[in-house]
Design a protein around this motif. Structure first.
Motif, PDB file in Angstrom:
ATOM      1  N   THR A  54       0.841  -1.200   0.000  1.00 47.34           N
ATOM      2  CA  THR A  54       0.000   0.000   0.000  1.00 47.34           C
ATOM      3  C   THR A  54       0.879   1.253   0.000  1.00 47.34           C
ATOM      4  O   THR A  54       0.652   2.195  -0.759  1.00 47.34           O
ATOM      5  CB  THR A  54      -0.876   0.025   1.280  1.00 47.34           C
ATOM      6  OG1 THR A  54      -1.692  -1.123   1.291  1.00 47.34           O
ATOM      7  CG2 THR A  54      -1.746   1.259   1.341  1.00 47.34           C
ATOM      8  N   GLN A  69      -3.255  -5.417  12.182  1.00 51.59           N
ATOM      9  CA  GLN A  69      -3.373  -4.023  11.742  1.00 51.59           C
ATOM     10  C   GLN A  69      -2.109  -3.237  12.096  1.00 51.59           C
ATOM     11  O   GLN A  69      -1.650  -2.409  11.329  1.00 51.59           O
ATOM     12  CB  GLN A  69      -4.603  -3.371  12.379  1.00 51.59           C
ATOM     13  CG  GLN A  69      -4.779  -1.883  12.087  1.00 51.59           C
ATOM     14  CD  GLN A  69      -5.166  -1.605  10.636  1.00 51.59           C
ATOM     15  OE1 GLN A  69      -5.594  -2.509   9.912  1.00 51.59           O
ATOM     16  NE2 GLN A  69      -5.019  -0.362  10.187  1.00 51.59           N
ATOM     17  N   THR A  83       0.231  -1.072   9.462  1.00 54.83           N
ATOM     18  CA  THR A  83       0.684   0.318   9.596  1.00 54.83           C
ATOM     19  C   THR A  83       2.216   0.390   9.588  1.00 54.83           C
ATOM     20  O   THR A  83       2.796   1.308   9.023  1.00 54.83           O
ATOM     21  CB  THR A  83       0.143   0.957  10.896  1.00 54.83           C
ATOM     22  OG1 THR A  83       0.633   0.222  12.011  1.00 54.83           O
ATOM     23  CG2 THR A  83      -1.359   0.966  10.927  1.00 54.83           C
ATOM     24  N   GLN A 141     -14.981   0.815   6.904  1.00 54.79           N
ATOM     25  CA  GLN A 141     -13.594   1.028   7.326  1.00 54.79           C
ATOM     26  C   GLN A 141     -12.816   1.692   6.187  1.00 54.79           C
ATOM     27  O   GLN A 141     -11.955   2.528   6.404  1.00 54.79           O
ATOM     28  CB  GLN A 141     -12.944  -0.311   7.719  1.00 54.79           C
ATOM     29  CG  GLN A 141     -11.739  -0.132   8.645  1.00 54.79           C
ATOM     30  CD  GLN A 141     -10.452  -0.710   8.085  1.00 54.79           C
ATOM     31  OE1 GLN A 141     -10.282  -0.808   6.880  1.00 54.79           O
ATOM     32  NE2 GLN A 141      -9.549  -1.083   8.966  1.00 54.79           N
ATOM     33  N   GLN A 142     -13.157   1.317   4.951  1.00 52.69           N
ATOM     34  CA  GLN A 142     -12.507   1.963   3.810  1.00 52.69           C
ATOM     35  C   GLN A 142     -13.117   3.332   3.524  1.00 52.69           C
ATOM     36  O   GLN A 142     -12.416   4.293   3.211  1.00 52.69           O
ATOM     37  CB  GLN A 142     -12.640   1.074   2.575  1.00 52.69           C
ATOM     38  CG  GLN A 142     -11.798  -0.177   2.657  1.00 52.69           C
ATOM     39  CD  GLN A 142     -10.318   0.143   2.765  1.00 52.69           C
ATOM     40  OE1 GLN A 142      -9.766   0.849   1.941  1.00 52.69           O
ATOM     41  NE2 GLN A 142      -9.672  -0.370   3.806  1.00 52.69           N
ATOM     42  N   ASN A 186      -7.467   5.649   3.175  1.00 53.61           N
ATOM     43  CA  ASN A 186      -6.561   5.422   2.042  1.00 53.61           C
ATOM     44  C   ASN A 186      -6.480   6.605   1.086  1.00 53.61           C
ATOM     45  O   ASN A 186      -5.607   6.641   0.215  1.00 53.61           O
ATOM     46  CB  ASN A 186      -6.953   4.151   1.290  1.00 53.61           C
ATOM     47  CG  ASN A 186      -6.405   2.930   2.006  1.00 53.61           C
ATOM     48  OD1 ASN A 186      -5.321   2.992   2.596  1.00 53.61           O
ATOM     49  ND2 ASN A 186      -7.149   1.847   1.993  1.00 53.61           N
ATOM     50  N   ASN A 216       0.319   7.034  11.963  1.00 56.31           N
ATOM     51  CA  ASN A 216      -0.534   5.856  11.817  1.00 56.31           C
ATOM     52  C   ASN A 216      -0.007   4.682  12.646  1.00 56.31           C
ATOM     53  O   ASN A 216      -0.745   4.054  13.410  1.00 56.31           O
ATOM     54  CB  ASN A 216      -0.565   5.484  10.319  1.00 56.31           C
ATOM     55  CG  ASN A 216      -1.607   4.445   9.982  1.00 56.31           C
ATOM     56  OD1 ASN A 216      -2.635   4.358  10.659  1.00 56.31           O
ATOM     57  ND2 ASN A 216      -1.361   3.661   8.965  1.00 56.31           N
ATOM     58  N   PHE A 232      -8.294   7.259  13.261  1.00 59.07           N
ATOM     59  CA  PHE A 232      -8.531   5.997  12.546  1.00 59.07           C
ATOM     60  C   PHE A 232      -7.710   4.874  13.178  1.00 59.07           C
ATOM     61  O   PHE A 232      -8.203   3.781  13.436  1.00 59.07           O
ATOM     62  CB  PHE A 232      -8.144   6.179  11.071  1.00 59.07           C
ATOM     63  CG  PHE A 232      -8.259   4.917  10.249  1.00 59.07           C
ATOM     64  CD1 PHE A 232      -9.485   4.529   9.713  1.00 59.07           C
ATOM     65  CD2 PHE A 232      -7.147   4.114  10.010  1.00 59.07           C
ATOM     66  CE1 PHE A 232      -9.603   3.364   8.960  1.00 59.07           C
ATOM     67  CE2 PHE A 232      -7.251   2.952   9.261  1.00 59.07           C
ATOM     68  CZ  PHE A 232      -8.478   2.576   8.730  1.00 59.07           C
ATOM     69  N   ASN A 256     -11.768  -0.747  -1.087  1.00 60.08           N
ATOM     70  CA  ASN A 256     -10.400  -0.284  -1.237  1.00 60.08           C
ATOM     71  C   ASN A 256     -10.147  -0.029  -2.731  1.00 60.08           C
ATOM     72  O   ASN A 256      -9.636   1.022  -3.133  1.00 60.08           O
ATOM     73  CB  ASN A 256      -9.478  -1.402  -0.711  1.00 60.08           C
ATOM     74  CG  ASN A 256      -8.048  -0.956  -0.589  1.00 60.08           C
ATOM     75  OD1 ASN A 256      -7.557  -0.216  -1.426  1.00 60.08           O
ATOM     76  ND2 ASN A 256      -7.365  -1.429   0.432  1.00 60.08           N
TER      77      ASN A 256
END
Ligand SMILES: OC[C@H]1O[C@](O)(CO)[C@@H](O)[C@@H]1O
Length: 571
Positions: free
Chosen positions: A61, A188, A192, A314-315, A320, A349, A417, A453
């Motif tokens: 990502t 998660q 990050t 969540q997206q 993003n 993050n 977030f 996403n």
């Protein structure tokens, strides 16, 4: 320490009291959970090695926004020029390159469940890592073909998607029950961390204008996969999967190892017995459970929809927007070095995900998610308003002060977030379903995360071109909707066993009252999946019992005192 207390609380409410009261002579050795039990080498190894699946996801990502700016990448694959005559990507090309990974992940997530049921969790993890590496190779060997990059990203995406189902599933099936939640949240945390490391590497290779500069960060992706493959070969297979395949001794050994106790320890006996009962309950109904039961089972449609919507939201919070297009956004607000900005976003993050693991345990799922959604709503409102109304001076030049204010609100958003919806949604979705449907339902919900996403990453360049920073209002609206959905539809799962949560949904306990809902006496029996198969044993009233489908009541597997004594686990 409060988390520790809570873990102890779980422990004591679950068993030791009743054990000691019933037979003071023969005290079963239930585990006392302290710092030593939580921070054991095996648990830390599991957290690090298996969460590498999240790292690979995050690394990919984070990498892409750097590629789109890299001189050498632009030289080879750009298909347009910007107003200043500099090479650039058209929206469709950059959108495809960014988004194809997400399409692959969507497919990977959907096919991960049947593959892992057949070949096991451990080998599936190795398999999906190999697929990821193939995708990287496809991208790296090209020198000029942009579509090869796109195809390679799609293949790598299959691997990332498969791992996004396997990682949380392996962790929750293998972890000792007292650290299960924290371990799953490490997924998660590693996403990050992956994003952050990718940003640092992008920054490090920014000045490199050599012909292969972009291949370095991409090739580094191999390292993470290699580490995960090597690491996982030293780990045990999921005991739950092994039990289903008849490898009962090996399953027992694994449970003992993960708890750090002998195989005849009461913890191990209890866990193996629970696995056994769950398995037998499934066999009692013929053992065949067609896939569509995930929609027709007791309140399953409600729960599947809830999981799918929560993962979509969540997206749709818009995180993003910053992570994929961060460098582009901050360049356009006049910040000199967009890579530095990205690193700041990545660090915020990663750093704020740590307290997130604590907050979700301390304050509960509902307050955490509702407060997080409202906070993100506020941040996006300010960010969008600054961008739309204040960013450009009359002469059309960017105002740096406004740019910095926007970055501040972006950071505040990301912190919100990371502390709430980032780890929180993976945790609550994993708690929504009864075990027999968990893999399929989680695959569907995860696929929804990837679908959104993809949609967001693909359409963002177009939408931003059309409505500039007003796009932020759309995300603000979705954040608000997130708070509403959680308030009206999600039951509080804090401190509850998975079986209790299942019962709450089946009985239709109103989510707003779920925090204080108390099952009546008999609740404590470890009936696992049979929660809704044994309503009588749980002491629920006639009206509630009437809501449990008839055929499930007939599947009841009785759990007697004698059974429990024989197992030495509970009395
Ligand atoms: O931390 C941000 C990252 O977290 C995710 O939402 C997954 O939980 C990713 O889609 C995003 O890139």
């Amino acid at each position: 320490m409060a988390i520790l207390g809570r873990l102890r609380g779980h422990q004591s409410s679950a068993s030791p009291d009743s054990l000691t009261m019933a037979d003071p002579e023969k005290k079963p050795q239930m585990l006392q959970v302290g710092v030593k039990e939580i921070f054991r080498v095996r648990i830390i190894a599991m957290a690090i090695i298996v969460s590498m699946g999240g790292f690979i996801f995050g690394y990919d990502t984070g990498q892409i926004s750097g590629f789109l700016e890299m001189p050498d990448f632009l030289n080879k694959f750009a298909d347009s020029t910007d107003q200043d005559g500099k090479l650039a990507f058209t929206n469709s090309r950059s959108g495809l390159i960014v988004a194809l990974l997400s399409i692959g992940t969507l497919v990977g997530a959907l096919i991960a469940a049947p593959i892992s049921d057949k070949f096991g969790r451990k080998y599936s993890i190795i398999f999906w890592n190999i697929i990821f590496c193939v995708g990287v190779i496809v991208q790296i060997v090209t020198t000029t073909k942009w579509y090869q990059i796109a195809i390679g990203r799609w293949v790598a995406g299959l691997g990332v998607g498969g791992l996004s189902v396997l990682t949380p599933m392996y962790q929750s099936e293998t972890a000792p029950r007292y650290v299960r939640g924290a371990l799953v949240s490490c997924y998660q945390l590693f996403i990050t961390l992956g994003i952050f490391v990718a940003y640092c590497i992008n920054f490090g290779t920014e000045a490199d204008t050599s012909a292969r500069a972009w291949k370095i960060p991409m090739g580094i992706g191999f390292i993470w996969s290699f580490l995960m493959i090597v690491g996982i070969t030293f780990m045990q297979e999921s005991p739950r999967w092994e039990y289903r395949k008849g490898k009962i001794d090996s399953a027992r050994k694994t449970v003992a190892l993960t708890y750090g106790v002998n195989e005849d320890h009461a913890e191990v006996t209890r866990e193996i017995r629970e696995i056994q009962m769950k398995f037998e309950a499934e066999q009692a109904g013929g053992g065949h459970h067609p896939w569509y039961e995930i929609f027709t089972g007791p309140r399953m449609l409600y729960r599947v929809l809830l999981g799918v919507v929560l993962q979509a939201l969540q997206q749709l919070t818009g995180a993003n927007y910053y992570f994929y297009y961060g460098t582009t956004i901050f360049e356009s607000v006049g910040i000199a070095n967009p890579y530095v900005t990205s690193i700041i976003l990545g660090a915020v993050n990663f750093g704020t995900t740590f307290p997130g693991l604590y907050i979700v345990e301390k304050y509960g799922r509902r307050p955490t998610l509702i407060a997080g959604a409202l906070w993100m709503f506020m941040c996006f409102l300010v960010f969008a308003s600054l961008g739309h109304f204040a960013l450009n001076n009359d002469d059309g030049t960017s105002s740096q002060g406004v740019g910095y204010a926007m970055i501040t609100f972006a950071c505040l958003f990301i912190a919100g977030f990371a502390m709430t919806w980032g780890p929180g949604i993976w945790a609550v979705v994993g708690e929504l379903y009864p075990s027999r449907y968990r893999a399929k339902c989680m695959a569907l919900a995860t696929a929804s995360n990837w679908l959104w996403n993809f949609l967001l990453s693909f359409f963002t360049p177009y939408i931003t071109s059309a409505i500039d920073y007003r796009y932020g209002y759309v995300f603000a609206g979705c954040c608000f909707a997130g708070a509403v959905v959680v308030y009206f539809f999600l039951c509080e799962a804090q401190g509850r066993t998975l079986e209790e949560i299942d019962t709450m949904y089946i009985l239709g306990v109103p989510p707003t009252k779920s925090k204080h809902w108390q099952p009546t006496e008999g609740e404590d029996l470890p009936t696992l999946d049979n929660t809704y198969l044994t309503p009588g044993a749980r002491g629920i009233n006639k009206k509630q019992e009437a809501r449990v489908p008839e055929e499930l009541r007939r599947e009841q597997v009785p759990v007697t005192e004698a059974d429990m004594q024989a197992s030495g686990a509970r009395q």
